[in-house]
Motif scaffolding. Structure first.
Motif, PDB file in Angstrom:
ATOM      1  N   ARG A 108      13.812   3.190   5.565  1.00 43.85           N
ATOM      2  CA  ARG A 108      13.942   3.834   6.885  1.00 43.85           C
ATOM      3  C   ARG A 108      14.102   2.822   8.009  1.00 43.85           C
ATOM      4  O   ARG A 108      13.966   3.166   9.179  1.00 43.85           O
ATOM      5  CB  ARG A 108      12.706   4.692   7.176  1.00 43.85           C
ATOM      6  CG  ARG A 108      12.436   5.752   6.150  1.00 43.85           C
ATOM      7  CD  ARG A 108      13.646   6.696   6.061  1.00 43.85           C
ATOM      8  NE  ARG A 108      13.526   7.538   4.880  1.00 43.85           N
ATOM      9  CZ  ARG A 108      13.063   8.770   4.893  1.00 43.85           C
ATOM     10  NH1 ARG A 108      12.701   9.311   6.011  1.00 43.85           N
ATOM     11  NH2 ARG A 108      12.992   9.456   3.782  1.00 43.85           N
ATOM     12  N   ASP A 109      14.331   1.593   7.676  1.00 43.49           N
ATOM     13  CA  ASP A 109      14.417   0.506   8.654  1.00 43.49           C
ATOM     14  C   ASP A 109      13.234   0.517   9.627  1.00 43.49           C
ATOM     15  O   ASP A 109      13.384   0.386  10.836  1.00 43.49           O
ATOM     16  CB  ASP A 109      15.745   0.569   9.440  1.00 43.49           C
ATOM     17  CG  ASP A 109      15.946  -0.723  10.223  1.00 43.49           C
ATOM     18  OD1 ASP A 109      15.376  -1.755   9.817  1.00 43.49           O
ATOM     19  OD2 ASP A 109      16.648  -0.690  11.259  1.00 43.49           O
ATOM     20  N   ALA A 110      12.057   0.689   9.065  1.00 41.39           N
ATOM     21  CA  ALA A 110      10.834   0.624   9.877  1.00 41.39           C
ATOM     22  C   ALA A 110      10.190  -0.742   9.687  1.00 41.39           C
ATOM     23  O   ALA A 110      10.509  -1.471   8.747  1.00 41.39           O
ATOM     24  CB  ALA A 110       9.865   1.721   9.438  1.00 41.39           C
ATOM     25  N   ALA A 111       9.298  -1.099  10.605  1.00 37.47           N
ATOM     26  CA  ALA A 111       8.483  -2.306  10.432  1.00 37.47           C
ATOM     27  C   ALA A 111       7.109  -1.872   9.911  1.00 37.47           C
ATOM     28  O   ALA A 111       6.722  -0.708  10.042  1.00 37.47           O
ATOM     29  CB  ALA A 111       8.357  -3.028  11.764  1.00 37.47           C
ATOM     30  N   LEU A 112       6.385  -2.830   9.320  1.00 33.71           N
ATOM     31  CA  LEU A 112       5.088  -2.500   8.706  1.00 33.71           C
ATOM     32  C   LEU A 112       4.038  -3.485   9.207  1.00 33.71           C
ATOM     33  O   LEU A 112       4.209  -4.700   9.088  1.00 33.71           O
ATOM     34  CB  LEU A 112       5.229  -2.589   7.175  1.00 33.71           C
ATOM     35  CG  LEU A 112       3.978  -2.337   6.335  1.00 33.71           C
ATOM     36  CD1 LEU A 112       3.427  -0.931   6.551  1.00 33.71           C
ATOM     37  CD2 LEU A 112       4.314  -2.542   4.839  1.00 33.71           C
ATOM     38  N   TYR A 113       2.949  -2.929   9.767  1.00 38.78           N
ATOM     39  CA  TYR A 113       1.840  -3.760  10.257  1.00 38.78           C
ATOM     40  C   TYR A 113       0.648  -3.536   9.327  1.00 38.78           C
ATOM     41  O   TYR A 113       0.171  -2.410   9.178  1.00 38.78           O
ATOM     42  CB  TYR A 113       1.486  -3.344  11.685  1.00 38.78           C
ATOM     43  CG  TYR A 113       0.466  -4.246  12.361  1.00 38.78           C
ATOM     44  CD1 TYR A 113       0.872  -5.269  13.207  1.00 38.78           C
ATOM     45  CD2 TYR A 113      -0.897  -4.065  12.160  1.00 38.78           C
ATOM     46  CE1 TYR A 113      -0.053  -6.105  13.824  1.00 38.78           C
ATOM     47  CE2 TYR A 113      -1.831  -4.893  12.771  1.00 38.78           C
ATOM     48  CZ  TYR A 113      -1.397  -5.905  13.609  1.00 38.78           C
ATOM     49  OH  TYR A 113      -2.320  -6.724  14.224  1.00 38.78           O
ATOM     50  N   VAL A 114       0.190  -4.603   8.694  1.00 37.57           N
ATOM     51  CA  VAL A 114      -0.876  -4.485   7.686  1.00 37.57           C
ATOM     52  C   VAL A 114      -2.087  -5.322   8.103  1.00 37.57           C
ATOM     53  O   VAL A 114      -1.981  -6.529   8.319  1.00 37.57           O
ATOM     54  CB  VAL A 114      -0.368  -4.974   6.306  1.00 37.57           C
ATOM     55  CG1 VAL A 114      -1.494  -4.921   5.279  1.00 37.57           C
ATOM     56  CG2 VAL A 114       0.812  -4.129   5.833  1.00 37.57           C
ATOM     57  N   ASP A 115      -3.230  -4.656   8.207  1.00 33.53           N
ATOM     58  CA  ASP A 115      -4.483  -5.323   8.583  1.00 33.53           C
ATOM     59  C   ASP A 115      -5.279  -5.599   7.303  1.00 33.53           C
ATOM     60  O   ASP A 115      -5.849  -4.685   6.716  1.00 33.53           O
ATOM     61  CB  ASP A 115      -5.246  -4.382   9.527  1.00 33.53           C
ATOM     62  CG  ASP A 115      -6.660  -4.875   9.824  1.00 33.53           C
ATOM     63  OD1 ASP A 115      -7.121  -5.843   9.194  1.00 33.53           O
ATOM     64  OD2 ASP A 115      -7.314  -4.259  10.690  1.00 33.53           O
ATOM     65  N   ASP A 116      -5.303  -6.867   6.891  1.00 34.50           N
ATOM     66  CA  ASP A 116      -6.033  -7.217   5.656  1.00 34.50           C
ATOM     67  C   ASP A 116      -7.346  -7.927   5.983  1.00 34.50           C
ATOM     68  O   ASP A 116      -7.742  -8.878   5.299  1.00 34.50           O
ATOM     69  CB  ASP A 116      -5.157  -8.067   4.727  1.00 34.50           C
ATOM     70  CG  ASP A 116      -5.627  -8.004   3.279  1.00 34.50           C
ATOM     71  OD1 ASP A 116      -6.504  -7.162   2.968  1.00 34.50           O
ATOM     72  OD2 ASP A 116      -5.137  -8.795   2.461  1.00 34.50           O
ATOM     73  N   ALA A 117      -8.017  -7.430   7.020  1.00 31.48           N
ATOM     74  CA  ALA A 117      -9.288  -8.041   7.440  1.00 31.48           C
ATOM     75  C   ALA A 117     -10.252  -8.181   6.269  1.00 31.48           C
ATOM     76  O   ALA A 117     -10.930  -9.197   6.121  1.00 31.48           O
ATOM     77  CB  ALA A 117      -9.923  -7.198   8.547  1.00 31.48           C
ATOM     78  N   HIS A 118     -10.319  -7.147   5.410  1.00 32.93           N
ATOM     79  CA  HIS A 118     -11.347  -7.140   4.362  1.00 32.93           C
ATOM     80  C   HIS A 118     -10.874  -7.710   3.021  1.00 32.93           C
ATOM     81  O   HIS A 118     -11.676  -7.825   2.099  1.00 32.93           O
ATOM     82  CB  HIS A 118     -11.886  -5.714   4.168  1.00 32.93           C
ATOM     83  CG  HIS A 118     -12.698  -5.264   5.348  1.00 32.93           C
ATOM     84  ND1 HIS A 118     -14.018  -5.600   5.504  1.00 32.93           N
ATOM     85  CD2 HIS A 118     -12.345  -4.557   6.444  1.00 32.93           C
ATOM     86  CE1 HIS A 118     -14.461  -5.094   6.652  1.00 32.93           C
ATOM     87  NE2 HIS A 118     -13.465  -4.456   7.237  1.00 32.93           N
ATOM     88  N   GLY A 119      -9.586  -8.032   2.912  1.00 34.90           N
ATOM     89  CA  GLY A 119      -9.099  -8.568   1.641  1.00 34.90           C
ATOM     90  C   GLY A 119      -8.867 -10.070   1.683  1.00 34.90           C
ATOM     91  O   GLY A 119      -8.999 -10.761   0.662  1.00 34.90           O
ATOM     92  N   PHE A 120      -8.532 -10.571   2.872  1.00 36.51           N
ATOM     93  CA  PHE A 120      -8.200 -11.990   2.984  1.00 36.51           C
ATOM     94  C   PHE A 120      -9.416 -12.850   2.622  1.00 36.51           C
ATOM     95  O   PHE A 120     -10.525 -12.595   3.083  1.00 36.51           O
ATOM     96  CB  PHE A 120      -7.743 -12.302   4.419  1.00 36.51           C
ATOM     97  CG  PHE A 120      -7.303 -13.729   4.583  1.00 36.51           C
ATOM     98  CD1 PHE A 120      -6.268 -14.243   3.817  1.00 36.51           C
ATOM     99  CD2 PHE A 120      -7.932 -14.559   5.493  1.00 36.51           C
ATOM    100  CE1 PHE A 120      -5.861 -15.556   3.946  1.00 36.51           C
ATOM    101  CE2 PHE A 120      -7.535 -15.879   5.641  1.00 36.51           C
ATOM    102  CZ  PHE A 120      -6.506 -16.382   4.867  1.00 36.51           C
TER     103      PHE A 120
END
Ligand SMILES: Cc1ncc(COP(=O)(O)O)c(C=O)c1O
Length: 394
Positions: A199-211
């Motif tokens: 869909r030509d969207a951008a993706l914002y991913v918060d990996d606060a708890h995995g990093f």
């Protein structure tokens, strides 16, 4: 009485009536095995911190901080607060995360709320997971974009919303936690990226708890799943598995430069102190070079889930250090919290508005620092509370 104090008293009374008053407990001293001395003089085993690898008390982080040449940054990074420690940390993070560029800032909260407000504007459409962290929600609000919540981790619902969008948007941004902080489950990251590509969207991913603990060398959930892409902006924090404080945005070089030029929560805030950056660098070296901490954490998670299942405790599905025991009513969650406190365990009841109404819970977190015997002890204490409830209702 002045109107402000009057309003404060009225709101405080409402909070208390709804049993939502939050109390702070003072931590006196802490030990490497995850025990802390509380204000009543008792040592308690902590099962509510985000110190997943036990690095917050590691003397190597304190030594690194002490070895830095300044404890304060003295100014915003746009003035004279951009120290060599921050520059080195950004380069090291880019290598760990496998991205072209990184921008370090004050905290995950500050970066989430500031960055999303840059990445999307009034002409854009945001799609936000229903269980996203408050800092993501605030970033969406600040952006002034149209925001559509989609059902938690539900790709079909997200796609349906994208298909039925009433008005065309200049840009579309999907926003999600990688690992959900109150449930412990992981977002369908591969599916989200696939949809974003289509869909030509951008993706914002918060990996606060995995990093720090998930993925090779603690590189997090995106790297673990091999999901590098120029349309992804990622947030990682240093306040959880890295045992320190601060956060970073990672992604394509021009997007990160744009954030550097526009993100108000880094521009108009004092930069992260060199001492704090030095501690984060020391933590990164430990995460990359000593996989035994993440392995011990995984063993504690497996032990807890095994023992809890044997005791008949109903946990939400999660393979992460965040384990939720759903209790429903706020008063019930508070009673269990109190029961554990009296037995020497510190676990927090999580209540609305942090979680949806009717889903109050104990949020139990595991750490590499915890002794196996303490994990077993916690499950035994939980089983006791469950048995006492059953006896009462019989
Ligand atoms: C999912 C998530 N994102 C961001 C944050 C904020 O990060 P920080 O504690 O670095 O401000 C938190 C903190 O609790 C979190 O749980």
């Amino acid at each position: 009485m002045p109107w402000l104090a009057e309003r404060a008293r009225a709101e405080l009374a409402d909070i208390a009536a709804a049993e939502r008053t939050r109390l702070r407990q003072t931590v006196g001293a802490s030990r490497a095995d995850g025990q802390v001395r509380c204000a009543d003089g008792q040592w308690r085993r902590v099962f509510c911190s985000n110190d997943y690898l036990g690095l917050a008390g590691d003397p190597r982080l304190a030594a690194a901080a002490a070895g830095a040449d300044a404890s304060g940054a003295r100014a915003s990074q746009h003035v004279c607060g951009y120290h060599a420690e921050q520059a080195a940390l950004e380069a090291e993070l880019a290598a760990v995360l496998g991205v072209p560029r990184v921008l370090v800032g004050g905290s995950g909260y500050a970066l989430n709320s500031g960055a999303i407000a840059v990445l999307a504007g009034a002409q854009d459409q945001i799609y936000s997971d229903a269980l996203n962290h408050a800092s993501l929600i605030d970033g969406c609000r600040l952006s002034r974009a149209r925001v559509q919540r989609y059902a938690h981790a539900d790709l079909a619902d997200l796609q349906a919303h994208m298909d039925s969008a009433a008005r065309p948007a200049a840009g579309q941004l999907i926003v999600t936690d990688a690992l959900f902080s109150m449930d412990g489950d992981v977002a369908p990251l591969a599916g989200l990226l696939d949809l974003a590509r289509r869909r030509d969207a951008a993706l914002y991913v918060d990996d606060a708890h995995g990093f720090g603990w998930a993925g090779p060398g603690g590189s997090g959930h995106l790297a673990a799943a091999g999901l590098a892409d120029a349309r992804v902006v990622q947030l990682v924090t240093f306040g959880k598995a890295l045992g320190g404080y601060g956060a970073a945005l990672a992604g394509e070089a021009d997007i990160i430069e744009w954030l550097l030029q526009r993100c108000r929560t880094t521009m108009f805030a004092t930069a992260l102190p060199p001492a704090v950056c030095a501690a984060a660098r020391a933590a990164l070296r430990i995460c990359a070079g000593e996989p035994e901490h993440a392995a011990r954490l995984r063993a504690r998670i497996a032990l807890f889930r095994r023992e809890a299942a044997a005791a008949g405790l109903r946990l939400l599905p999660s393979q992460s250090p965040i384990q939720a025991l759903l209790l429903g009513a706020e008063s019930r969650a508070l009673a269990w919290q109190q029961g554990l406190w009296q037995r020497g365990y510190w676990v927090n009841a999580i209540r609305p508005p942090t979680v949806p109404a009717g889903t109050a819970r104990l949020r139990i977190t595991l750490s590499a620092a915890q002794a196996e015997a303490d994990v077993r002890g916690l499950v035994a204490a939980l089983a006791e509370l469950q048995a006492a409830e059953t006896a009462l209702s019989a």
